[in-house]
Scaffold this active site. Sequence first.
Site, PDB file in Angstrom:
ATOM      1  N   ASP A 406       0.848  -1.201   0.000  1.00 33.93           N
ATOM      2  CA  ASP A 406       0.000   0.000   0.000  1.00 33.93           C
ATOM      3  C   ASP A 406       0.885   1.252   0.000  1.00 33.93           C
ATOM      4  O   ASP A 406       2.099   1.172   0.195  1.00 33.93           O
ATOM      5  CB  ASP A 406      -0.903  -0.046   1.248  1.00 33.93           C
ATOM      6  CG  ASP A 406      -1.997   1.000   1.200  1.00 33.93           C
ATOM      7  OD1 ASP A 406      -2.347   1.447   0.098  1.00 33.93           O
ATOM      8  OD2 ASP A 406      -2.496   1.372   2.283  1.00 33.93           O
ATOM      9  N   GLU A 409       2.591   4.957  -4.073  1.00 37.75           N
ATOM     10  CA  GLU A 409       2.569   5.848  -5.258  1.00 37.75           C
ATOM     11  C   GLU A 409       3.915   6.537  -5.482  1.00 37.75           C
ATOM     12  O   GLU A 409       4.230   6.789  -6.652  1.00 37.75           O
ATOM     13  CB  GLU A 409       1.452   6.887  -5.098  1.00 37.75           C
ATOM     14  CG  GLU A 409       0.057   6.304  -5.168  1.00 37.75           C
ATOM     15  CD  GLU A 409      -0.297   5.360  -4.002  1.00 37.75           C
ATOM     16  OE1 GLU A 409       0.150   5.647  -2.875  1.00 37.75           O
ATOM     17  OE2 GLU A 409      -0.973   4.361  -4.235  1.00 37.75           O
ATOM     18  N   ASP A 481      -9.105   3.469  -2.512  1.00 42.43           N
ATOM     19  CA  ASP A 481     -10.087   3.868  -1.500  1.00 42.43           C
ATOM     20  C   ASP A 481     -11.375   4.401  -2.113  1.00 42.43           C
ATOM     21  O   ASP A 481     -11.619   5.608  -2.156  1.00 42.43           O
ATOM     22  CB  ASP A 481      -9.463   4.911  -0.571  1.00 42.43           C
ATOM     23  CG  ASP A 481      -8.269   4.341   0.187  1.00 42.43           C
ATOM     24  OD1 ASP A 481      -8.090   3.104   0.171  1.00 42.43           O
ATOM     25  OD2 ASP A 481      -7.516   5.128   0.781  1.00 42.43           O
TER      26      ASP A 481
END
Length: 794
Positions: A406, A409, A481
């Site tokens: 997670d 990015e 999300d």
Amino acid sequence: MITLILTVLAPFIGFCDNDFTVFLGSYKSMKPLDHGILITAENAKLEVLHFSPTVIRIRINKPELQTEFSYAVIQQPVGNFKEIKDKQDSLVLLTDSLQVVIIKSPLQVKFSTPAGTLISRDYQDFSISWQGTEVTCYKKLFPNEKFIGLGEKTGPLNRRGNAYVNWNMDIPAYSYRQDPLYVTIPFYIGIHDNVAYGIFLDNSFRTKFNFGASTDDEFSSFSAANGEMNYYFFGAKNIPGIIRDYTWLTGRMKLPPYWSLGYQQCRWSYYPESEVLNLANTFREKKIPCDVIYLDIHYMDHYKIFTWNKDRFPDPKSMISKINAMGFHLVTIIDPGIKIEKGYLNYDDGIRNDCFVKYPGGKLYTGSVWPGRCHFPDFTNPKVREWWGKSFTALTGPGVEGFWNDMNEPSAWGQSIPDIVIFDFDGHHSTLAEAHNVYGLNMSRATFEGTKQLLNGKRPFVLTRAAYAGIQRYSAVWTGDNQATEEDLMMAVRLVNSLGVSGVSFTGSDMGGFIGTPTNELFARWMSVGVFTPFLRNHAEINSRRKEPWSFGDDIEEISRQWINQRYRLLPYLYSAFYESTQTGMPIARTLAINYPEDKKIYENEFQNEYLFGGEILVAPAAGNISNCNVYFPDGEWYRMSNDQLYKGKTETVVACPLDDLPVFVRSGGILTLQSVIQNTSEKPSPTLEINVYYGKSQNSFTFYEDDGITYNYETGQYCRRLISFDPERRTITIGKAEGSFLSKFTAFRLVLHDFGDIMGLKVNGQDQTLKLKASKQRFFEASLVNDAIEIKY
Ligand code: GLC
């Protein structure tokens, strides 16, 4: 008159360099290369390479080409053009499948079929140009042209009239038009006039795509903020061929562990240990099948990666072995940021081994994430990837087999890591500007390669939020999300389908919506659509109410159980679709644009979310508390799975869609392999494989595939594969000879014939066999599933 003069002059005005824009200029000379040619133009070099007869690379830079390097591409050019004709106005390069025409003045590229049908060309008025370091390629926009792909992008199926940016971002509660999101896949497919082509811009700087947005239908374009104009043109005959070529170039997924196809339960966060055990027990008590439980960030000690919170999880090994014994696998979250804390093993070790990214001059970059102030590993450094991979012993030791990447990015609070931060870029040295979009890919790669080694031959399950083209080689992708709204459910379908045409097959969205509370109906809907999604995980945000399947009352619990049961019934079909994807890149969830690209209806708002799940099932996702919905049936004929009702293709029809009966159809001639319901994938199903054949007028075949689901032994032949075919003209159904050395878990089969009329008997390898009635349109018999071919004549 003035208009006429301006119109005539316009193309010439357009090509002149000016203070802001530099163009490619005209052709000067050409040099042959091993796999193509190198052209010198007035302002730049242009290389045309033959990667295959249907895959051509165009690489342009000014003034010279640079050393090439790609994290996405795993192939080298193969062969050469059959012929290169140097004409007065153009160069013509021929392959078996394509003509590449380089117009000399001003220099432009054109792709046609061998017969001369134009597939794609640079825009007549200007083609390649630079503004500062940004390079753009403009292409002619055809009047009826449609665009699909570009990976995880919101918006409609047909991207015409829209523009997009690629810069991986952490966007909680993203909206219907939000762009960019977490993933960069600069690959799209253009469709017009019965031709289709693909373009992959392999450049990891910030890129932009414009599919005729604000340009009055004149051109489409793609740009990169820096680096080379380096794109691949895919000219295979149809979209499955283009996907096959794109995934040849950027790689295909390996088979994931079989258990990762099962139902997965997640929440931010399940803790302490007693809650995890209680969750596992509840699934088994309630007889709701489930294979996976997730631990989100609270399992760690102060969110420190590769640690366990000893109060919450005093003995992870014993907890994991308890849930393993109940048929569950554990997946733990992993974030890239390493907490700055002397005495914390992975921090000290990372400093000692020089693993973290720095500013020029050597100061370490610091950003804040869950653990507070952190340093970030440089996953573009092979040594760091190795170091990262080895750190997983903290998780694999106690028995974790799934790794959820997670915040990669990379995300740091504020979301603006400075561009000057330096990256190794596998020895090519670069900065965040180029490394940002490949950070998630390289973290997932390090995770996959490391855990694969540590698991001693077992397949790890890797999941990631951020990605770049080629991610399918290492990881599944979930779409971040999302929210608990009907719009999000439909958007989730499109995101998954778009990732699918962009090479990433193993994908899904947080079922039920991550943020917010779904209504009972929405939850049930999401459950039903989720079953027909490659990756099926229920996940919920920390502040949201409970979203386990039993949290919405008895009715919804029953509907959820029924849908999850259906998922487990479908596994022999689904695993075969996964196998197909490993061989051809064909996605598991397939937008109808792949097989019916010229059918205008499928792009309409009302029908754009319909898709094929594997090759045989048509899903018409419905959201909300409605009792009927309008379904468009593409070419062919379609049987409703729940009642065998037949629908004609190329029609739209209102069908019932109660919560427990999502409109799902099987193509006529379709072959569907099912098994009995099991509570988890380690449980053996009944030894009878159910083979459903739906009557149809044309031939069809289906490759049924099995292996141990755990190891990579399939790579050395330990699989069982058989071709099941249906030939209505010869009135036969054939179960081909078993190939491979894996012993099937099925020793018998039950053949269910749907809508074959009144036949009551048939011959199995020449022996008479009586059929029994199952439902009004269904007849069946059972026989043993021998290794040799079985021919059924009806
Ligand atoms: C991010 C992830 C989400 C996770 C949360 C806490 O928001 O996208 O899935 O639950 O972080 O780790």
